[in-house]
Design a protein around this motif. Structure first.
Motif, PDB file in Angstrom:
ATOM      1  N   HIS A  18       0.233 -72.520 -24.877  1.00  0.00           N
ATOM      2  CA  HIS A  18       0.585 -72.594 -23.455  1.00  0.00           C
ATOM      3  C   HIS A  18       1.950 -73.253 -23.323  1.00  0.00           C
ATOM      4  CE1 HIS A  18      -1.263 -76.527 -24.202  1.00  0.00           C
ATOM      5  NE2 HIS A  18      -0.840 -76.984 -23.037  1.00  0.00           N
ATOM      6  N   HIS A  66       3.183 -76.081 -21.773  1.00  0.00           N
ATOM      7  CA  HIS A  66       3.474 -77.483 -21.478  1.00  0.00           C
ATOM      8  C   HIS A  66       4.454 -78.078 -22.494  1.00  0.00           C
ATOM      9  CE1 HIS A  66      -0.330 -78.134 -18.846  1.00  0.00           C
ATOM     10  NE2 HIS A  66       0.739 -77.913 -18.106  1.00  0.00           N
ATOM     11  N   ASP A 126       4.752 -80.730 -24.140  1.00  0.00           N
ATOM     12  CA  ASP A 126       4.338 -81.416 -25.370  1.00  0.00           C
ATOM     13  C   ASP A 126       3.929 -80.436 -26.475  1.00  0.00           C
ATOM     14  OD1 ASP A 126       2.172 -80.937 -23.565  1.00  0.00           O
ATOM     15  OD2 ASP A 126       0.909 -82.376 -24.614  1.00  0.00           O
ATOM     16  N   HIS A 127       3.884 -79.144 -26.135  1.00  0.00           N
ATOM     17  CA  HIS A 127       3.567 -78.119 -27.140  1.00  0.00           C
ATOM     18  C   HIS A 127       4.776 -77.267 -27.497  1.00  0.00           C
ATOM     19  CE1 HIS A 127      -0.873 -78.716 -26.886  1.00  0.00           C
ATOM     20  NE2 HIS A 127      -0.470 -79.312 -25.774  1.00  0.00           N
ATOM     21  N   HIS A 132      -6.350 -74.189 -17.947  1.00  0.00           N
ATOM     22  CA  HIS A 132      -5.474 -75.354 -18.117  1.00  0.00           C
ATOM     23  C   HIS A 132      -4.074 -74.991 -17.621  1.00  0.00           C
ATOM     24  CE1 HIS A 132      -3.774 -78.960 -19.930  1.00  0.00           C
ATOM     25  NE2 HIS A 132      -2.952 -78.233 -20.653  1.00  0.00           N
ATOM     26  N   ASP A 161      -5.077 -76.459 -25.278  1.00  0.00           N
ATOM     27  CA  ASP A 161      -5.670 -77.488 -24.419  1.00  0.00           C
ATOM     28  C   ASP A 161      -6.806 -76.909 -23.580  1.00  0.00           C
ATOM     29  OD1 ASP A 161      -3.775 -79.108 -25.505  1.00  0.00           O
ATOM     30  OD2 ASP A 161      -2.744 -79.579 -23.627  1.00  0.00           O
TER      31      ASP A 161
HETATM   32 ZN   LIG Z   1      -1.255 -78.809 -21.897  1.00  0.00          ZN
END
Ligand SMILES: [Zn+2]
Length: 209
Positions: free
Chosen positions: A53, A55, A57-58, A129, A146
């Protein structure tokens, strides 16, 4: 023979997985580009950078990893616009510096299959998510991002989150036949059989006895 190596990257300790089949590899969710990641892919032909996904942090290590390897970046079609939008990838809120990534090369849809050295990378759409979240299945490993965690599940209070969609996505995963190692986007690995029995998300669709 598929091998999986896990690195924990970034302030939010997102799990990055390097999946290799012989010399060919896919890197899932490079949240930060570190010397550890650079050495983990040394000697491998990285065929894909796969994102569960969008976000921050990924995806934080995507630009450097792409520059190093030339590998195409693949993300669920519904999350494509998160990469370049700090408000959507949450870096605007949760990071000291907002982060804008590059355009993805491959937009993934439910049921897509990619080839990795003769192994199949199956794409399962698991929205909730985020709108375009996906889960990757490679052999007996499920990379659940996530969406599904060890004994818990992803938040749905971020922009684009949808709790009902998340529970439907988890139901879809738990109804797959057989068992898988579940390798989530944060924290420890688990198995699908364990989560079918113990994950409280399964209460929402009657899967928890
Ligand atoms: Zn996430």
């Amino acid at each position: 023979m598929t091998e999986v190596k896990r690195l924990c990257l970034g302030d939010y300790q997102a799990n990055c997985y390097i999946v290799s089949v012989g010399p060919q590899a896919a890197v899932i969710d490079p949240g930060e580009f570190t010397p550890e990641l650079e050495s983990a892919v040394a000697g491998l032909k990285v065929r894909y950078i796969l994102l569960t996904h969008g976000h921050f942090d990924h995806i934080g290590g995507v630009p450097e990893l792409k520059a190093l390897t030339g590998a195409p970046v693949a993300v669920g079609a519904g999350d494509a616009d998160m990469l370049g939008d700090p408000d959507k990838n949450m870096s605007g809120d949760l990071q000291p510096e907002s982060f804008s990534c590059l355009e993805p090369d491959i937009l993934l849809h439910d049921g897509d299959v990619l080839d990795l050295g003769g192994s199949r990378i199956e794409v399962i759409a698991t929205p909730g998510h985020t709108p375009g979240g996906v889960t990757f299945i490679i052999d007996d490993c499920m990379f659940s991002g996530d969406t599904l965690f060890n004994l818990t599940f992803g938040r749905t209070d971020f922009p684009g989150g949808d709790e009902n969609a998340l529970f439907r996505s988890i139901e879809k995963l738990t109804k797959l036949p057989g068992d898988y190692a579940v390798l989530p986007g944060h924290n420890r690995a688990t198995t699908l059989s364990f989560e079918r029995r113990n994950n409280r998300a399964c209460r929402h669709f009657g899967g928890l006895s």
